[in-house]
Motif scaffolding. Sequence first.
Motif, PDB file in Angstrom:
ATOM      1  N   LEU A   1       0.837  -1.195   0.000  1.00 34.62           N
ATOM      2  CA  LEU A   1       0.000   0.000   0.000  1.00 34.62           C
ATOM      3  C   LEU A   1       0.873   1.247   0.000  1.00 34.62           C
ATOM      4  O   LEU A   1       1.820   1.357   0.789  1.00 34.62           O
ATOM      5  CB  LEU A   1      -0.916   0.012   1.229  1.00 34.62           C
ATOM      6  N   GLU A   2       0.555   2.140  -0.881  1.00 32.04           N
ATOM      7  CA  GLU A   2       1.238   3.416  -0.933  1.00 32.04           C
ATOM      8  C   GLU A   2       0.496   4.437  -0.073  1.00 32.04           C
ATOM      9  O   GLU A   2      -0.575   4.165   0.479  1.00 32.04           O
ATOM     10  CB  GLU A   2       1.323   3.888  -2.388  1.00 32.04           C
ATOM     11  N   TRP A   3       1.086   5.628   0.003  1.00 35.92           N
ATOM     12  CA  TRP A   3       0.487   6.675   0.829  1.00 35.92           C
ATOM     13  C   TRP A   3      -0.884   7.082   0.301  1.00 35.92           C
ATOM     14  O   TRP A   3      -1.808   7.336   1.075  1.00 35.92           O
ATOM     15  CB  TRP A   3       1.410   7.876   0.894  1.00 35.92           C
ATOM     16  N   TYR A   4      -1.048   7.117  -1.009  1.00 38.81           N
ATOM     17  CA  TYR A   4      -2.335   7.482  -1.584  1.00 38.81           C
ATOM     18  C   TYR A   4      -3.408   6.463  -1.210  1.00 38.81           C
ATOM     19  O   TYR A   4      -4.549   6.826  -0.908  1.00 38.81           O
ATOM     20  CB  TYR A   4      -2.203   7.587  -3.104  1.00 38.81           C
ATOM     21  N   GLN A   5      -3.050   5.190  -1.203  1.00 39.99           N
ATOM     22  CA  GLN A   5      -4.011   4.164  -0.848  1.00 39.99           C
ATOM     23  C   GLN A   5      -4.367   4.207   0.640  1.00 39.99           C
ATOM     24  O   GLN A   5      -5.525   4.009   1.027  1.00 39.99           O
ATOM     25  CB  GLN A   5      -3.466   2.790  -1.227  1.00 39.99           C
ATOM     26  N   LEU A   6      -3.376   4.478   1.478  1.00 39.98           N
ATOM     27  CA  LEU A   6      -3.671   4.644   2.903  1.00 39.98           C
ATOM     28  C   LEU A   6      -4.596   5.843   3.138  1.00 39.98           C
ATOM     29  O   LEU A   6      -5.502   5.793   3.979  1.00 39.98           O
ATOM     30  CB  LEU A   6      -2.375   4.816   3.688  1.00 39.98           C
ATOM     31  N   GLN A   7      -4.368   6.897   2.397  1.00 40.98           N
ATOM     32  CA  GLN A   7      -5.232   8.075   2.512  1.00 40.98           C
ATOM     33  C   GLN A   7      -6.660   7.743   2.082  1.00 40.98           C
ATOM     34  O   GLN A   7      -7.631   8.156   2.738  1.00 40.98           O
ATOM     35  CB  GLN A   7      -4.668   9.199   1.642  1.00 40.98           C
ATOM     36  N   THR A   8      -6.797   6.975   1.003  1.00 37.63           N
ATOM     37  CA  THR A   8      -8.125   6.576   0.543  1.00 37.63           C
ATOM     38  C   THR A   8      -8.826   5.692   1.567  1.00 37.63           C
ATOM     39  O   THR A   8     -10.044   5.812   1.790  1.00 37.63           O
ATOM     40  CB  THR A   8      -8.018   5.846  -0.797  1.00 37.63           C
TER      41      THR A   8
END
Length: 714
Positions: free
Chosen positions: A195-202
């Motif tokens: 998981l990237e930061w964008y996915q964690l944010q989502t």
Amino acid sequence: MSGAALGIEVVFVFFLALFLLHRFGDFKKQHRLVLVATLLAWCLCFLIVFIIPLDVSTTIYNRCIARNAVTPATINVSQFTTTTRAAIVNISSSSAHVASNPLSVESSSPQKCYKPWSYIPKGIMPIFWRVVYWTSQFLTWILLPFMQSYARSGGFSITGKIKTALIENAIYYGTYLLIFGALLIYVAVNPNLHLEWYQLQTIGIAAANTWGLFLLVLLLGYGLVEIPRSHWNGAKKGYLLMKTYFKAAKLMTEKADAEENLEDVMEEVRKVNECIKYNHPLRKCVDTILRKCPAEYQEKMGRNMDDYEDFEEKNINYPSEKTLVKLHKQVNYAVQRHNRTQVQWRMLLEQAFHLEDVAKNETSASRQFVHTFPPQEPESWITRHIYTPTVEWYWECLLRPWCSRILAVALALFSAVVVWSECTFFSTHPVLSLFAVFIQQAERTYNYIYIEVACFFTIFFLSICVYSTVFRIRVFNYYYFASHHQTDAYSLLFSGMLFCRLTPPLCLNFLGLTHMDGSISHQNTEQTAYTSIMGSLKVLPLIADVFYIYYPMLVVILCIATYFSLGTRCLNLLGFQQFMGDNDMTSDLTDEGKELIRREKRKRQRHEDGETRRREWKERYASNREDSSRNRNVNSEPKEPTYTEMTTSRSSKYTRSNNRTERDRIELLQDAEPLDFNADTFTDDPLDSESGRYQPAGRYLSMSKSNSRIFDDV
């Protein structure tokens, strides 16, 4: 023009939030930080609701520009690759689907795109939504919970209040940190998850929206039924009057409880005040508590204070600072509750008197509205020339009930459309959501005014159903919204938290109803700027494909439960009295409230009569004084008095003063006792000039004398 539209809406939203905050909050007594935080939270939520229609119209225009940019005339032959050829083959193979979709036919040829009057250039809306969304999330999850504990704290300094707030929110913040840390450890240990930061944010946004959608459907199901029903019942004067009597009985119980609680707390304050003298180190804390007490209690405690004493010479168990902090918190709560019940009681009396006046004036032959009690404030120019008694009679007795019925029918139809669309918005072929049909029809003709108006009324109605329910919720005495500046700081901050958590899922639900959300319409078209900020929910297919689509269907069950008043019946069974027409407890409380209103009405009538007589006596005394002064001016020639006249005047002078003193004493005794209104005769002058004896105008029934019939009172 686009910047002007955005600026006008921002200014309008600010003044709307300021008006509501002034109606419910108190600018003079409440802390400035509480007011600013609540105002900021409300403004951000209202901005999201008002700016969404502009985002929709701008997105539709951008879609038109994108379709014209991808027409066959603009494609260079040298840029053909294997991928583009495969895409063209797929497009040609789906000609049957294109024929069934008019929008796809329009996209095959260049069209003239009309720019909307409220068009916002690219790059502005994503930044705007990002700032608004993350600011609201910071408020609802971090700042407002901390300020709630800060506002309810009984500390005497800023440091003490901050310390108390941190301790109370340690479990609250610690739970979130524990869950977030466990998720991070699980992602780091599991090799299959990258998981990237964008996915964690989502994922974080999806979790917040899921919690908000869960509460949103509950509030929406109640508001969709209760708002039309309340307007329909508003046309029934008898129903409103009976409900007002019921509220009066309940409010009188709460008012008596608040007064008793205030007296108990003031007794504790009195003991602490007598225990801690002026030279005690905690005397400043006691003075702070005394300043929060009502004025009459401050005067009593101030008169009972002794002079300077040495507290070290006596073996007295002085209260600790923690005890004073707890007492300070109790004083704030008791005083605020007492003031709120007093104001609510006065407002409820005015409402009951007005409804009784409407019931009396409905059968009036003169067609002029007559008030039982004249208004307190002076008449304005509108009242004298426009809103005359005749106009008021026609509005209150004829027009207003019919307007309420028409509005109730219109709101009921709108609620039915919302329920239908909530159950069918996931269907794209054919399109069953009525809101999506309206928007697509307007999109074909590029009628941006219609698009923005339809979007505004839709999301405005949804927000009214949700926000009005938030204002009506009462969680005992911890969360309660009261108008006329009687809402405490804790309730204001809690409402800001709820608004910030409910508004993002509300807007996503609206975009799903209109098929402007790509995850619902399943179209590879340009998304709205708000949807792009929310991120793609493909990371969580369970939430995107199941929860967001099928959970809103529960609004049907909630509407049915609200229509049959299942929640009201359950609360009534649990011992919380609710207004129900077919209940014995409701009838008893209604009769009790009717008697309370009648008693208050008689009390006010006696007060009004007393004021009228006092004004008449003042006018008569002023006229008599003018006549006597005029007679003295006419007979101004001095005469030398004789000895007999001097003696008579001196004796009459002292006799008059003694009679005046005796008369004042008798009048005070008269005022101290209630009168017997069943007496045969009443005398205005309690002094008999002939006999010089006192004849009482009224007595207690048990003390009245009768020479002929001794046992009449029995």
